[in-house]
Design a protein around this motif. Sequence first.
Motif, PDB file in Angstrom:
ATOM      1  N   UNK A   1     -12.445   0.393 -14.841  1.00 47.57           N
ATOM      2  CA  UNK A   1     -13.307  -0.306 -13.904  1.00 47.57           C
ATOM      3  C   UNK A   1     -13.912   0.718 -12.935  1.00 47.57           C
ATOM      4  N   UNK A   2     -14.810   0.259 -12.098  1.00 48.45           N
ATOM      5  CA  UNK A   2     -15.576   1.164 -11.234  1.00 48.45           C
ATOM      6  C   UNK A   2     -14.673   2.027 -10.346  1.00 48.45           C
ATOM      7  N   UNK A   3     -13.647   1.434  -9.758  1.00 45.15           N
ATOM      8  CA  UNK A   3     -12.783   2.187  -8.842  1.00 45.15           C
ATOM      9  C   UNK A   3     -11.987   3.260  -9.575  1.00 45.15           C
ATOM     10  N   UNK A   4     -11.429   2.938 -10.734  1.00 46.14           N
ATOM     11  CA  UNK A   4     -10.639   3.913 -11.488  1.00 46.14           C
ATOM     12  C   UNK A   4     -11.530   5.007 -12.075  1.00 46.14           C
ATOM     13  N   UNK A   5     -12.777   4.669 -12.337  1.00 48.06           N
ATOM     14  CA  UNK A   5     -13.713   5.669 -12.845  1.00 48.06           C
ATOM     15  C   UNK A   5     -14.127   6.625 -11.731  1.00 48.06           C
ATOM     16  N   UNK A   6     -14.333   6.071 -10.532  1.00 47.47           N
ATOM     17  CA  UNK A   6     -14.792   6.864  -9.397  1.00 47.47           C
ATOM     18  C   UNK A   6     -13.662   7.703  -8.783  1.00 47.47           C
ATOM     19  N   UNK A   7     -12.439   7.177  -8.790  1.00 48.21           N
ATOM     20  CA  UNK A   7     -11.314   7.818  -8.111  1.00 48.21           C
ATOM     21  C   UNK A   7     -10.089   7.934  -9.025  1.00 48.21           C
ATOM     22  N   UNK A   8     -10.176   8.611 -10.156  1.00 47.44           N
ATOM     23  CA  UNK A   8      -9.027   8.637 -11.070  1.00 47.44           C
ATOM     24  C   UNK A   8      -7.775   9.278 -10.468  1.00 47.44           C
ATOM     25  N   UNK A   9      -7.948  10.298  -9.634  1.00 50.37           N
ATOM     26  CA  UNK A   9      -6.793  10.955  -9.019  1.00 50.37           C
ATOM     27  C   UNK A   9      -6.274  10.128  -7.837  1.00 50.37           C
ATOM     28  N   UNK A  10      -7.175   9.629  -7.015  1.00 49.89           N
ATOM     29  CA  UNK A  10      -6.776   8.841  -5.847  1.00 49.89           C
ATOM     30  C   UNK A  10      -6.074   7.545  -6.211  1.00 49.89           C
ATOM     31  N   UNK A  11      -6.561   6.874  -7.250  1.00 45.94           N
ATOM     32  CA  UNK A  11      -5.964   5.594  -7.641  1.00 45.94           C
ATOM     33  C   UNK A  11      -4.543   5.779  -8.179  1.00 45.94           C
ATOM     34  N   UNK A  12      -4.338   6.791  -9.026  1.00 42.89           N
ATOM     35  CA  UNK A  12      -2.983   6.967  -9.584  1.00 42.89           C
ATOM     36  C   UNK A  12      -2.041   7.485  -8.510  1.00 42.89           C
ATOM     37  N   UNK A  13      -2.555   8.265  -7.537  1.00 39.64           N
ATOM     38  CA  UNK A  13      -1.713   8.725  -6.427  1.00 39.64           C
ATOM     39  C   UNK A  13      -1.239   7.523  -5.610  1.00 39.64           C
ATOM     40  N   UNK A  14      -2.119   6.556  -5.400  1.00 43.64           N
ATOM     41  CA  UNK A  14      -1.768   5.346  -4.657  1.00 43.64           C
ATOM     42  C   UNK A  14      -0.685   4.568  -5.403  1.00 43.64           C
ATOM     43  N   UNK A  15      -0.794   4.484  -6.720  1.00 38.70           N
ATOM     44  CA  UNK A  15       0.210   3.773  -7.522  1.00 38.70           C
ATOM     45  C   UNK A  15       1.566   4.481  -7.453  1.00 38.70           C
ATOM     46  N   UNK A  16       1.549   5.805  -7.523  1.00 36.18           N
ATOM     47  CA  UNK A  16       2.798   6.571  -7.455  1.00 36.18           C
ATOM     48  C   UNK A  16       3.450   6.413  -6.087  1.00 36.18           C
ATOM     49  N   UNK A  17       2.638   6.454  -5.017  1.00 37.00           N
ATOM     50  CA  UNK A  17       3.195   6.276  -3.675  1.00 37.00           C
ATOM     51  C   UNK A  17       3.783   4.878  -3.512  1.00 37.00           C
ATOM     52  N   UNK A  18       3.084   3.869  -4.006  1.00 40.78           N
ATOM     53  CA  UNK A  18       3.590   2.494  -3.913  1.00 40.78           C
ATOM     54  C   UNK A  18       4.922   2.370  -4.643  1.00 40.78           C
ATOM     55  N   UNK A  19       5.027   2.969  -5.814  1.00 44.26           N
ATOM     56  CA  UNK A  19       6.282   2.909  -6.569  1.00 44.26           C
ATOM     57  C   UNK A  19       7.398   3.630  -5.820  1.00 44.26           C
ATOM     58  N   UNK A  20       7.102   4.798  -5.236  1.00 41.76           N
ATOM     59  CA  UNK A  20       8.104   5.545  -4.472  1.00 41.76           C
ATOM     60  C   UNK A  20       8.549   4.738  -3.252  1.00 41.76           C
ATOM     61  N   UNK A  21       7.616   4.078  -2.575  1.00 40.21           N
ATOM     62  CA  UNK A  21       7.967   3.241  -1.430  1.00 40.21           C
ATOM     63  C   UNK A  21       8.834   2.054  -1.854  1.00 40.21           C
ATOM     64  N   UNK A  22       8.522   1.446  -3.001  1.00 41.77           N
ATOM     65  CA  UNK A  22       9.345   0.329  -3.495  1.00 41.77           C
ATOM     66  C   UNK A  22      10.752   0.810  -3.838  1.00 41.77           C
ATOM     67  N   UNK A  23      10.872   2.034  -4.376  1.00 40.80           N
ATOM     68  CA  UNK A  23      12.196   2.584  -4.688  1.00 40.80           C
ATOM     69  C   UNK A  23      12.970   2.907  -3.416  1.00 40.80           C
ATOM     70  N   UNK A  24      12.299   3.496  -2.440  1.00 36.06           N
ATOM     71  CA  UNK A  24      12.957   3.894  -1.203  1.00 36.06           C
ATOM     72  C   UNK A  24      13.362   2.701  -0.351  1.00 36.06           C
ATOM     73  N   UNK A  25      12.532   1.649  -0.385  1.00 36.16           N
ATOM     74  CA  UNK A  25      12.777   0.471   0.466  1.00 36.16           C
ATOM     75  C   UNK A  25      12.787  -0.795  -0.379  1.00 36.16           C
ATOM     76  N   UNK A  26      13.761  -0.932  -1.278  1.00 37.81           N
ATOM     77  CA  UNK A  26      13.746  -2.094  -2.178  1.00 37.81           C
ATOM     78  C   UNK A  26      13.909  -3.426  -1.457  1.00 37.81           C
ATOM     79  N   UNK A  27      14.522  -3.396  -0.296  1.00 41.88           N
ATOM     80  CA  UNK A  27      14.744  -4.649   0.425  1.00 41.88           C
ATOM     81  C   UNK A  27      13.479  -5.188   1.058  1.00 41.88           C
ATOM     82  N   UNK A  28      12.421  -4.361   1.202  1.00 40.23           N
ATOM     83  CA  UNK A  28      11.179  -4.845   1.789  1.00 40.23           C
ATOM     84  C   UNK A  28       9.968  -4.634   0.901  1.00 40.23           C
ATOM     85  N   UNK A  29      10.063  -3.739  -0.076  1.00 40.65           N
ATOM     86  CA  UNK A  29       8.879  -3.379  -0.835  1.00 40.65           C
ATOM     87  C   UNK A  29       8.860  -3.819  -2.269  1.00 40.65           C
ATOM     88  N   UNK A  30       9.627  -4.846  -2.612  1.00 40.93           N
ATOM     89  CA  UNK A  30       9.654  -5.203  -4.030  1.00 40.93           C
ATOM     90  C   UNK A  30       8.584  -6.194  -4.317  1.00 40.93           C
TER      91      UNK A  30
END
Length: 186
Positions: free
Chosen positions: A157-186
Amino acid sequence: VLQSSLYPGASVPSIKMVISYCKASNLDPMQKPVHIVPMKVSSGRKDDKGWDIKENRDVIMPGIGLYRIQGARTGEYAGVSTPVFGPTRTLEFTAESWEDGDGGRRVKRQTKASMDYPEWCEITVQRLVNGVPRDFPAREYWMENYATKSPGSVEPNQMWRKRPFGQIAKCAEAQALRKAFPEVGS
């Protein structure tokens, strides 16, 4: 205001759902901590062959900002690393676009296209555990996360085409936050 600025095209009931979600979580809806995502979901009904009947519904989904807020609110958030990217790969696909054709009729054009993307991204979030910083790394793969332009297509889609590095970095950070704070970020 929310309908014309942050959630253009969203229905009033969906925006009310965002406001209710934000109020219950003590969040500011103007910071857009959640997104309204139209999805096909099970209706709870079956057709005459026993298959689930799907219908389009707006679903409230957390954004990266919500995970950051939730981590910070614990008082134990100790930081995040700079993204580390895997090797760059090339995705080849057929891109679709609409153009003006003869007689003012719109015509769908298909062209071969390609783009570079990182194979993966890894980010580490630190959380204080009994006062000691602990690492919570997450590696996310681009091919497992990217959003396509339409069902059945491999064109990003347009966002993933325009920001391939930024979008996957956001996904990795979200996953790391969910792992670090499972009681609030699941």
